[in-house]
Design a protein around this motif. Structure first.
Motif, PDB file in Angstrom:
ATOM      1  N   GLU A  46      -1.114  10.825  15.228  1.00 49.28           N
ATOM      2  CA  GLU A  46       0.035  10.037  15.670  1.00 49.28           C
ATOM      3  C   GLU A  46      -0.428   8.759  16.362  1.00 49.28           C
ATOM      4  N   THR A  47      -1.473   8.865  17.158  1.00 48.77           N
ATOM      5  CA  THR A  47      -2.019   7.706  17.864  1.00 48.77           C
ATOM      6  C   THR A  47      -2.616   6.717  16.875  1.00 48.77           C
ATOM      7  N   VAL A  48      -3.386   7.225  15.931  1.00 48.03           N
ATOM      8  CA  VAL A  48      -4.008   6.364  14.927  1.00 48.03           C
ATOM      9  C   VAL A  48      -2.933   5.695  14.073  1.00 48.03           C
ATOM     10  N   ALA A  49      -1.920   6.433  13.677  1.00 50.25           N
ATOM     11  CA  ALA A  49      -0.847   5.870  12.852  1.00 50.25           C
ATOM     12  C   ALA A  49      -0.138   4.734  13.583  1.00 50.25           C
ATOM     13  N   ARG A  50       0.124   4.914  14.861  1.00 48.93           N
ATOM     14  CA  ARG A  50       0.782   3.877  15.647  1.00 48.93           C
ATOM     15  C   ARG A  50      -0.114   2.641  15.777  1.00 48.93           C
ATOM     16  N   MET A  51      -1.397   2.868  16.061  1.00 45.83           N
ATOM     17  CA  MET A  51      -2.344   1.758  16.179  1.00 45.83           C
ATOM     18  C   MET A  51      -2.458   1.000  14.855  1.00 45.83           C
ATOM     19  N   TYR A  52      -2.540   1.725  13.763  1.00 47.50           N
ATOM     20  CA  TYR A  52      -2.661   1.109  12.441  1.00 47.50           C
ATOM     21  C   TYR A  52      -1.428   0.263  12.132  1.00 47.50           C
ATOM     22  N   ALA A  53      -0.253   0.828  12.345  1.00 51.86           N
ATOM     23  CA  ALA A  53       0.992   0.099  12.063  1.00 51.86           C
ATOM     24  C   ALA A  53       1.107  -1.139  12.940  1.00 51.86           C
TER      25      ALA A  53
ATOM     26  N   VAL B 228      -2.003   5.217   3.103  1.00 50.83           N
ATOM     27  CA  VAL B 228      -1.975   5.025   4.554  1.00 50.83           C
ATOM     28  C   VAL B 228      -2.208   6.354   5.258  1.00 50.83           C
ATOM     29  N   ALA B 229      -1.580   7.400   4.778  1.00 51.46           N
ATOM     30  CA  ALA B 229      -1.751   8.726   5.386  1.00 51.46           C
ATOM     31  C   ALA B 229      -3.206   9.169   5.319  1.00 51.46           C
TER      32      ALA B 229
ATOM     33  N   ILE C 162      -9.544   8.279   9.840  1.00 49.17           N
ATOM     34  CA  ILE C 162      -9.898   7.674  11.131  1.00 49.17           C
ATOM     35  C   ILE C 162      -9.712   8.679  12.256  1.00 49.17           C
ATOM     36  N   ALA C 163      -8.627   9.431  12.217  1.00 53.65           N
ATOM     37  CA  ALA C 163      -8.371  10.428  13.254  1.00 53.65           C
ATOM     38  C   ALA C 163      -9.486  11.473  13.299  1.00 53.65           C
TER      39      ALA C 163
ATOM     40  N   MET D 127       0.848  -1.174   0.000  1.00 55.35           N
ATOM     41  CA  MET D 127       0.000   0.000   0.000  1.00 55.35           C
ATOM     42  C   MET D 127       0.891   1.235   0.000  1.00 55.35           C
ATOM     43  N   ARG D 128       0.527   2.192  -0.763  1.00 54.92           N
ATOM     44  CA  ARG D 128       1.317   3.415  -0.857  1.00 54.92           C
ATOM     45  C   ARG D 128       1.219   4.233   0.415  1.00 54.92           C
ATOM     46  N   HIS D 129       2.278   4.989   0.704  1.00 55.61           N
ATOM     47  CA  HIS D 129       2.314   5.839   1.894  1.00 55.61           C
ATOM     48  C   HIS D 129       1.187   6.861   1.885  1.00 55.61           C
ATOM     49  N   ALA D 130       0.870   7.398   0.706  1.00 59.70           N
ATOM     50  CA  ALA D 130      -0.215   8.391   0.602  1.00 59.70           C
ATOM     51  C   ALA D 130      -1.550   7.772   0.993  1.00 59.70           C
TER      52      ALA D 130
END
Length: 65
Positions: A22-29, A6-7, A13-14, A1-4
Protein backbone atom coordinates in the motif's frame (compact mmCIF):
# COMPACT_ATOMS: atom_id res chain seq x y z
CA UNK A 1 0.59 1.19 -18.56
CA UNK A 2 -1.68 -1.68 -17.69
CA UNK A 3 -2.90 -2.15 -14.13
CA UNK A 4 -1.33 -5.63 -14.01
CA UNK A 5 2.07 -4.13 -14.88
CA UNK A 6 1.76 -1.51 -12.14
CA UNK A 7 0.69 -4.16 -9.64
CA UNK A 8 3.76 -6.24 -10.50
CA UNK A 9 6.08 -3.24 -10.17
CA UNK A 10 4.56 -2.36 -6.79
CA UNK A 11 4.79 -5.97 -5.60
CA UNK A 12 8.43 -6.28 -6.66
CA UNK A 13 9.51 -3.03 -5.02
CA UNK A 14 7.61 -3.91 -1.85
CA UNK A 15 9.29 -7.31 -1.65
CA UNK A 16 12.77 -5.91 -2.37
CA UNK A 17 12.49 -3.14 0.21
CA UNK A 18 10.36 -4.91 2.82
CA UNK A 19 7.76 -2.15 2.56
CA UNK A 20 3.97 -2.63 2.57
CA UNK A 21 2.50 -2.72 -0.92
CA UNK A 22 0.00 0.00 0.00
CA UNK A 23 2.87 2.36 0.83
CA UNK A 24 4.73 1.55 -2.37
CA UNK A 25 1.56 1.94 -4.46
CA UNK A 26 0.90 5.37 -2.98
CA UNK A 27 4.51 6.47 -3.49
CA UNK A 28 4.49 5.20 -7.08
CA UNK A 29 1.21 6.95 -7.93
CA UNK A 30 2.34 10.21 -6.33
CA UNK A 31 5.70 10.12 -8.10
CA UNK A 32 4.10 9.32 -11.45
CA UNK A 33 1.59 12.16 -11.00
CA UNK A 34 4.40 14.55 -10.13
CA UNK A 35 6.37 13.58 -13.24
CA UNK A 36 3.30 13.81 -15.46
CA UNK A 37 2.60 17.37 -14.33
CA UNK A 38 5.70 18.65 -16.13
CA UNK A 39 6.13 16.08 -18.90
CA UNK A 40 5.51 16.65 -22.56
CA UNK A 41 6.47 13.08 -23.46
CA UNK A 42 5.27 10.36 -21.11
CA UNK A 43 6.74 7.20 -22.64
CA UNK A 44 9.32 6.55 -19.93
CA UNK A 45 7.60 8.07 -16.91
CA UNK A 46 6.58 4.71 -15.39
CA UNK A 47 10.22 3.58 -15.54
CA UNK A 48 11.45 6.82 -13.98
CA UNK A 49 8.81 6.61 -11.25
CA UNK A 50 9.76 3.00 -10.51
CA UNK A 51 13.43 3.93 -10.18
CA UNK A 52 12.65 6.95 -7.99
CA UNK A 53 10.46 4.97 -5.57
CA UNK A 54 12.98 2.13 -5.35
CA UNK A 55 15.85 4.57 -4.69
CA UNK A 56 13.85 6.54 -2.12
CA UNK A 57 12.95 3.41 -0.17
CA UNK A 58 16.46 1.99 -0.42
CA UNK A 59 17.97 5.27 0.82
CA UNK A 60 15.49 5.56 3.68
CA UNK A 61 16.16 1.98 4.80
CA UNK A 62 19.95 2.40 4.68
CA UNK A 63 19.83 5.65 6.67
CA UNK A 64 18.04 3.87 9.53
CA UNK A 65 20.88 1.41 10.06
Amino acid sequence: MRHADVAQIVHTIAAETNTPEETVARMYADTLDSYRADARIEDYLPLFAERKVRATLRDSKSSRH
